[in-house]
Design a protein around this motif. Structure first.
Motif, mmCIF file in Angstrom:
data_model
loop_
_atom_site.group_PDB
_atom_site.id
_atom_site.type_symbol
_atom_site.label_atom_id
_atom_site.label_comp_id
_atom_site.label_asym_id
_atom_site.label_seq_id
_atom_site.Cartn_x
_atom_site.Cartn_y
_atom_site.Cartn_z
ATOM 1 N N GLU A 254 -23.126 -8.931 -2.713
ATOM 2 C CA GLU A 254 -23.666 -8.165 -3.837
ATOM 3 C C GLU A 254 -22.674 -7.081 -4.209
ATOM 4 O O GLU A 254 -22.041 -6.468 -3.337
ATOM 5 C CB GLU A 254 -25.012 -7.526 -3.460
ATOM 6 N N GLU A 255 -22.531 -6.828 -5.503
ATOM 7 C CA GLU A 255 -21.620 -5.809 -6.000
ATOM 8 C C GLU A 255 -22.378 -4.850 -6.911
ATOM 9 O O GLU A 255 -23.200 -5.271 -7.726
ATOM 10 C CB GLU A 255 -20.479 -6.449 -6.799
ATOM 11 N N VAL A 256 -22.094 -3.571 -6.752
ATOM 12 C CA VAL A 256 -22.664 -2.551 -7.623
ATOM 13 C C VAL A 256 -21.501 -1.765 -8.218
ATOM 14 O O VAL A 256 -20.700 -1.182 -7.482
ATOM 15 C CB VAL A 256 -23.609 -1.610 -6.857
ATOM 16 N N ILE A 257 -21.398 -1.774 -9.534
ATOM 17 C CA ILE A 257 -20.305 -1.100 -10.232
ATOM 18 C C ILE A 257 -20.876 0.080 -11.008
ATOM 19 O O ILE A 257 -21.761 -0.075 -11.847
ATOM 20 C CB ILE A 257 -19.586 -2.073 -11.183
ATOM 21 N N LEU A 258 -20.348 1.273 -10.696
ATOM 22 C CA LEU A 258 -20.793 2.502 -11.343
ATOM 23 C C LEU A 258 -19.569 3.241 -11.867
ATOM 24 O O LEU A 258 -18.776 3.763 -11.077
ATOM 25 C CB LEU A 258 -21.545 3.387 -10.353
ATOM 26 N N SER A 259 -19.415 3.281 -13.188
ATOM 27 C CA SER A 259 -18.242 3.898 -13.797
ATOM 28 C C SER A 259 -16.990 3.312 -13.146
ATOM 29 O O SER A 259 -16.754 2.129 -13.211
ATOM 30 C CB SER A 259 -18.316 5.422 -13.655
ATOM 31 N N SER A 260 -16.211 4.160 -12.447
ATOM 32 C CA SER A 260 -14.983 3.661 -11.832
ATOM 33 C C SER A 260 -15.162 3.332 -10.351
ATOM 34 O O SER A 260 -14.216 2.941 -9.682
ATOM 35 C CB SER A 260 -13.871 4.711 -11.974
ATOM 36 N N GLN A 261 -16.389 3.455 -9.837
ATOM 37 C CA GLN A 261 -16.636 3.184 -8.426
ATOM 38 C C GLN A 261 -17.312 1.833 -8.247
ATOM 39 O O GLN A 261 -18.155 1.433 -9.059
ATOM 40 C CB GLN A 261 -17.501 4.279 -7.806
ATOM 41 N N GLN A 262 -16.954 1.169 -7.159
ATOM 42 C CA GLN A 262 -17.575 -0.098 -6.818
ATOM 43 C C GLN A 262 -18.047 -0.053 -5.371
ATOM 44 O O GLN A 262 -17.361 0.482 -4.505
ATOM 45 C CB GLN A 262 -16.590 -1.253 -6.986
ATOM 46 N N PHE A 263 -19.215 -0.624 -5.143
ATOM 47 C CA PHE A 263 -19.765 -0.750 -3.803
ATOM 48 C C PHE A 263 -19.999 -2.233 -3.532
ATOM 49 O O PHE A 263 -20.556 -2.942 -4.378
ATOM 50 C CB PHE A 263 -21.071 0.033 -3.673
ATOM 51 N N HIS A 264 -19.575 -2.682 -2.362
ATOM 52 C CA HIS A 264 -19.677 -4.090 -1.996
ATOM 53 C C HIS A 264 -20.571 -4.233 -0.766
ATOM 54 O O HIS A 264 -20.424 -3.481 0.205
ATOM 55 C CB HIS A 264 -18.289 -4.672 -1.712
ATOM 56 N N TYR A 265 -21.459 -5.207 -0.811
ATOM 57 C CA TYR A 265 -22.443 -5.389 0.255
ATOM 58 C C TYR A 265 -22.517 -6.860 0.678
ATOM 59 O O TYR A 265 -22.438 -7.751 -0.171
ATOM 60 C CB TYR A 265 -23.843 -4.983 -0.216
ATOM 61 N N GLY A 266 -22.702 -7.063 1.962
ATOM 62 C CA GLY A 266 -23.121 -8.357 2.466
ATOM 63 C C GLY A 266 -24.611 -8.268 2.758
ATOM 64 O O GLY A 266 -25.064 -7.327 3.409
ATOM 65 N N VAL A 267 -25.384 -9.212 2.264
ATOM 66 C CA VAL A 267 -26.845 -9.181 2.390
ATOM 67 C C VAL A 267 -27.330 -10.548 2.847
ATOM 68 O O VAL A 267 -26.863 -11.577 2.345
ATOM 69 C CB VAL A 267 -27.519 -8.814 1.039
ATOM 70 N N GLY A 268 -28.247 -10.580 3.792
ATOM 71 C CA GLY A 268 -28.839 -11.843 4.195
ATOM 72 C C GLY A 268 -29.557 -12.500 3.031
ATOM 73 O O GLY A 268 -30.302 -11.839 2.292
ATOM 74 N N ALA A 269 -29.350 -13.780 2.844
ATOM 75 C CA ALA A 269 -29.977 -14.482 1.716
ATOM 76 C C ALA A 269 -31.495 -14.411 1.782
ATOM 77 O O ALA A 269 -32.176 -14.495 0.754
ATOM 78 C CB ALA A 269 -29.518 -15.938 1.686
ATOM 79 N N SER A 270 -32.044 -14.235 2.982
ATOM 80 C CA SER A 270 -33.496 -14.131 3.158
ATOM 81 C C SER A 270 -33.979 -12.692 3.214
ATOM 82 O O SER A 270 -35.187 -12.452 3.271
ATOM 83 C CB SER A 270 -33.926 -14.856 4.438
ATOM 84 N N ASP A 271 -33.049 -11.739 3.252
ATOM 85 C CA ASP A 271 -33.425 -10.336 3.411
ATOM 86 C C ASP A 271 -33.777 -9.697 2.079
ATOM 87 O O ASP A 271 -33.467 -10.219 1.004
ATOM 88 C CB ASP A 271 -32.278 -9.548 4.059
ATOM 89 N N PHE A 272 -34.370 -8.508 2.178
ATOM 90 C CA PHE A 272 -34.732 -7.761 0.975
ATOM 91 C C PHE A 272 -33.491 -7.261 0.245
ATOM 92 O O PHE A 272 -32.555 -6.769 0.853
ATOM 93 C CB PHE A 272 -35.618 -6.568 1.343
ATOM 94 N N TRP A 273 -33.505 -7.384 -1.054
ATOM 95 C CA TRP A 273 -32.565 -6.752 -1.974
ATOM 96 C C TRP A 273 -33.331 -6.486 -3.253
ATOM 97 O O TRP A 273 -34.309 -7.190 -3.559
ATOM 98 C CB TRP A 273 -31.354 -7.651 -2.235
ATOM 99 N N GLN A 274 -32.948 -5.467 -3.973
ATOM 100 C CA GLN A 274 -33.674 -5.140 -5.197
ATOM 101 C C GLN A 274 -33.745 -6.349 -6.126
ATOM 102 O O GLN A 274 -32.742 -7.019 -6.367
ATOM 103 C CB GLN A 274 -33.000 -3.972 -5.908
#
Length: 461
Positions: A254-274
């Motif tokens: 999962e990737e979250v891009i905010l202005s010039s910042q990026q956050f990268h996440y590994g998430v379980g396919a069965s786990d909670f995510w928004q």
């Protein structure tokens, strides 16, 4: 006379009445002459309707509006997802309401819940810091509290809230078809479409007969549309498949891009995510703005300014994060806190904890632990700032009471249930915490749910 139901399945008696109010859960409310209160899905205030009753408990009855006899509401639209319309599955209870009016519906229910689940004093206190909105036509103008503003994105407005989710779940029926349960029973209703899921879900084509060679009747299936990875199909939480139906790794990017910042996440396919495509970015910014409001800083509008302000506030702080999941908030928190501070996070899912540790490996001052978060666990904890993102059930009265003694300066809480938000805020308010900011986001379009991000500080400071 407006007919709004197809393939009607009458499981009980029908009643005709005028709807006068709306309530939490996506219900319009009316009263019969014998005093029974009827909670009806797919109704709007002011309408005279026929309701097919599905459940009766003492003086309360529940059902679906199957015909509008008189005074159809100006915000009424034809439900776009037939499977989830009247007498269908329970996944789009507000799909009969024009999209902008859905925000007014939720804002009214939110304001009324603060009175009924909390107190009039709490509702007035929240209204003093929150943005208010207009009243949905047909409701009593002498309501207990002004409706609160619920923010809707431009993208959702353009698509009327459809195709916004990155996850969707269903069950396989005896014929091998995707299905969901009817709202008032455990009976399965076969699906013909799935418009809640993101547009690119069409690539999965879960309605193709070829999938019947992969799953079996009774299987629970999750469709996952990650922002930084290929789509996945998860069967019974342990079998993760690609577009071609082949086994693949258990986690997604999962990737979250905010202005010039990026956050990268590994998430379980069965786990909670928004669920909502925009939720991760919007909630991170809401958290930053909530921190700024708690410090008495004027409203911060630009994303970059919000991130910079949060970094200035959090630098060197001792911060606790509860219900941290796979680390959506943890990454920006850890980055802002820096090596002179400390971040301690707790989460109840062991899989999410493992992913959060991996997602925070660049921040040695961030410590991730597994815990069952309740009042007993919270006893004795302390930090400058506490951030919490509880499940739909909320904190609960005992945990909220315990949390009131954990944070030294600031509490930021993200709620995803209106009633739970009102109940927990009342407990914290009684314990001396003051609401400094209150932002409601429509991250569950065409449903009665909303996400609410609140910041609180102790006393009048």
């Amino acid at each position: 006379m407006t007919r709004i139901s197809l393939n009607r399945q009458n499981l009980g008696e029908d009643v005709t009445l005028t709807l006068t109010d709306i309530a939490n859960g996506g219900y319009a409310v009316g009263h019969q002459e014998d005093g029974r209160t009827v909670f009806a899905r797919f109704g709007l205030p002011g309408e005279t309707v026929r309701v097919a009753l599905k459940a009766v408990r003492n003086k309360l009855a529940y059902g679906d509006v199957v015909r509008v006899h008189e005074h159809p509401h100006p915000a009424r639209v034809e439900p776009a997802w037939e499977d989830a319309g009247p007498e269908g599955v329970g996944a789009a209870e507000l799909s009969h309401v024009r999209f902008d009016a859905q925000a007014m519906w939720k804002g009214y229910v939110l304001a009324q819940s603060l009175v009924r689940m909390g107190s009039r004093q709490l509702a007035e206190h929240v209204a003093s810091v929150a943005q208010t909105d207009g009243l949905l036509e047909g409701l009593d103008t002498t309501v207990d509290s002004a409706p609160l503003h619920v923010h809707q994105s431009e993208r959702d407005t353009a698509k009327r809230g459809w195709h916004s989710r990155t996850r969707a779940e269903f069950v396989i029926d005896d014929a091998g078809r995707p299905a969901m349960t009817h709202s008032f029973s455990h009976e399965l209703h076969p699906l013909t479409s799935l418009p809640i899921i993101a547009d690119d879900a069409e690539r999965l084509d879960v309605f193709s007969p070829s999938w019947r060679q992969v799953w079996q009747p009774g299987d629970r299936v999750r469709v996952v549309m990650p922002s930084g990875d290929e789509p996945r199909v998860v069967i019974n939480r342990n079998q993760v498949l690609s577009l071609a139906g082949r086994p693949v790794r258990q986690d997604v990017a999962e990737e979250v891009i905010l202005s010039s910042q990026q956050f990268h996440y590994g998430v379980g396919a069965s786990d909670f995510w928004q669920l909502h495509r925009e939720a991760p970015s919007r909630l991170i910014i809401d958290m930053c703005r909530a921190l700024a409001a708690a410090e008495g800083i004027a409203p911060v509008r630009e994303e970059m300014d919000a991130l910079r302000t949060a970094s200035e506030i959090l630098a060197g702080m001792d911060v606790i994060e509860l219900y941290a999941g796979s680390g959506l908030f943890s990454q920006p928190l850890a980055q802002a806190i820096g090596p002179n501070g400390r971040l301690r996070t707790w989460e109840g899912s062991r899989s999410a904890v493992a992913h959060a540790r991996a997602n925070l490996r660049e921040f040695p001052w961030a410590h991730v632990s597994h815990a069952s978060i309740d009042a007993r666990f919270l006893h004795g904890l302390h930090a400058d700032i506490v951030v919490a993102d509880p499940p739909r059930s909320g904190l609960g009265t005992r945990a909220a009471r315990a949390l009131a003694s954990v944070a030294g300066r600031v509490l930021v809480i993200a709620f995803c249930d209106i009633a739970a938000c009102a109940r927990d805020l009342q407990v914290l308010h009684e314990a001396g915490w003051q609401v400094r900011s209150f932002v409601a986001e429509d991250l569950f379009p065409n449903t009665p749910h909303a996400e609410i991000v609140v910041s609180l500080t102790k006393g009048d400071a």
